[in-house]
Write a protein that holds these residues in place. Structure first.
Motif, PDB file in Angstrom:
ATOM      1  N   ASP A   6      -8.716 -34.720  20.112  1.00 23.70           N
ATOM      2  CA  ASP A   6      -9.687 -34.888  21.190  1.00 23.70           C
ATOM      3  C   ASP A   6     -10.924 -35.608  20.667  1.00 23.70           C
ATOM      4  O   ASP A   6     -11.632 -35.053  19.841  1.00 23.70           O
ATOM      5  N   PRO A   7     -11.153 -36.825  21.105  1.00 24.55           N
ATOM      6  CA  PRO A   7     -10.380 -37.600  22.059  1.00 24.55           C
ATOM      7  C   PRO A   7      -9.213 -38.292  21.375  1.00 24.55           C
ATOM      8  O   PRO A   7      -9.250 -38.555  20.168  1.00 24.55           O
TER       9      PRO A   7
ATOM     10  N   ALA B 138      -7.032 -41.676  21.144  1.00 26.56           N
ATOM     11  CA  ALA B 138      -7.085 -43.105  21.465  1.00 26.56           C
ATOM     12  C   ALA B 138      -5.790 -43.507  22.142  1.00 26.56           C
ATOM     13  O   ALA B 138      -4.715 -43.039  21.774  1.00 26.56           O
TER      14      ALA B 138
ATOM     15  N   PRO C  61      -8.975 -45.157  28.880  1.00 25.00           N
ATOM     16  CA  PRO C  61      -9.780 -44.396  29.838  1.00 25.00           C
ATOM     17  C   PRO C  61     -10.933 -45.267  30.335  1.00 25.00           C
ATOM     18  O   PRO C  61     -11.424 -46.133  29.633  1.00 25.00           O
TER      19      PRO C  61
ATOM     20  N   GLY D 247     -14.072 -44.761  30.907  1.00 27.60           N
ATOM     21  CA  GLY D 247     -15.445 -44.396  30.582  1.00 27.60           C
ATOM     22  C   GLY D 247     -15.855 -43.095  31.241  1.00 27.60           C
ATOM     23  O   GLY D 247     -16.784 -42.434  30.814  1.00 27.60           O
TER      24      GLY D 247
ATOM     25  N   ASP E 255     -13.245 -40.833  32.118  1.00 28.25           N
ATOM     26  CA  ASP E 255     -12.196 -39.946  31.627  1.00 28.25           C
ATOM     27  C   ASP E 255     -11.992 -40.127  30.130  1.00 28.25           C
ATOM     28  O   ASP E 255     -12.417 -41.118  29.544  1.00 28.25           O
ATOM     29  N   ARG E 256     -11.281 -39.152  29.544  1.00 25.28           N
ATOM     30  CA  ARG E 256     -10.840 -39.283  28.154  1.00 25.28           C
ATOM     31  C   ARG E 256      -9.447 -38.690  28.051  1.00 25.28           C
ATOM     32  O   ARG E 256      -9.010 -37.938  28.928  1.00 25.28           O
TER      33      ARG E 256
ATOM     34  N   THR F 119      -0.115 -42.090  22.845  1.00 24.96           N
ATOM     35  CA  THR F 119      -1.448 -42.287  22.280  1.00 24.96           C
ATOM     36  C   THR F 119      -1.301 -42.627  20.800  1.00 24.96           C
ATOM     37  O   THR F 119      -0.217 -42.514  20.229  1.00 24.96           O
TER      38      THR F 119
ATOM     39  N   THR G 254       0.000 -35.484  26.632  1.00 20.38           N
ATOM     40  CA  THR G 254      -1.344 -36.033  26.799  1.00 20.38           C
ATOM     41  C   THR G 254      -1.948 -35.549  28.108  1.00 20.38           C
ATOM     42  O   THR G 254      -1.242 -35.397  29.113  1.00 20.38           O
TER      43      THR G 254
ATOM     44  N   ARG H 129      -5.329 -36.244  30.743  1.00 20.16           N
ATOM     45  CA  ARG H 129      -6.472 -37.090  31.117  1.00 20.16           C
ATOM     46  C   ARG H 129      -7.458 -36.163  31.823  1.00 20.16           C
ATOM     47  O   ARG H 129      -7.115 -35.549  32.830  1.00 20.16           O
TER      48      ARG H 129
ATOM     49  N   LYS I 111     -14.697 -36.946  30.959  1.00 20.91           N
ATOM     50  CA  LYS I 111     -15.312 -37.095  29.636  1.00 20.91           C
ATOM     51  C   LYS I 111     -16.146 -35.875  29.254  1.00 20.91           C
ATOM     52  O   LYS I 111     -16.177 -35.474  28.095  1.00 20.91           O
TER      53      LYS I 111
END
Length: 172
Positions: free
Chosen positions: A61-62, A64, A73, A75, A77-78, A119, A142, A144, A147
């Motif tokens: 977390d997070p 990539a 994402p 901006g 979400d992450r 990811t 994963t 979503r 943020k």
């Protein structure tokens, strides 16, 4: 290495925890592993002979996005990637979607369903995973989420997340 439920913990104790925590709307908590990862929870499914040992082994977390196939994402979400080890300890084949079976809860109790997004953390499980009795597999699920959301727990249940036994791991 196979680990089991912490000594002295029983199903009824965790079912009571589920009743006291309405934000975690689950049928029955089988185990809650403090500290987040490494604990193995033995779960049963709704069909005869369905039994799986599930171990949460890593949380990224997070996470990539994978270079080529996952949209970044936006901006807001992450991505959070959770690695599980699944071992079929039952007498029936396990055929299910690990992503649909996994949920992440944030600190406010909002629930996010797992996705099969690759990811940089590692490969996801296939859309449908089949394990014969005695078989095992590892992969990432994963999530979503916003943020600013604080991941609090991860849950896993067989039968696409609808089985009565629900394993839960607390996240630090």
């Amino acid at each position: 290495m196979r680990r089991s439920r912490a000594p002295g913990r029983s199903r009824s104790a965790f079912a009571a925890v589920a009743l006291l925590a309405p934000a975690l709307l689950v049928p029955a908590l089988v185990a809650a592993a403090p500290g987040g990862s490494g604990e193995t929870v033995s779960l049963t499914g709704d069909g005869p002979g369905q039994r799986l040992d599930v171990t949460l082994t890593q949380v990224v977390d997070p996470a990539a996005p994978a270079r080529s196939s996952t949209p970044a994402p936006d901006g807001v979400d992450r991505l959070v990637a959770v690695r599980f080890r699944l071992e079929n300890t039952g007498t029936a084949a396990y055929e299910d979607s690990p992503a649909a079976s996994a949920h992440l809860l944030d600190a406010t109790g909002q629930r996010f369903t797992g996705l099969n997004l690759p990811t940089a953390a590692g490969p996801p499980f296939p859309d449908t995973l089949t394990l014969r009795p005695g078989g095992a597999a590892e992969g990432f699920v994963t999530f979503r989420l916003p943020k600013d959301a604080g991941p609090a727990a991860v849950q896993f249940a067989l039968n696409g997340g609808f089985a009565d036994d629900v394993g839960q791991w607390s996240l630090p």
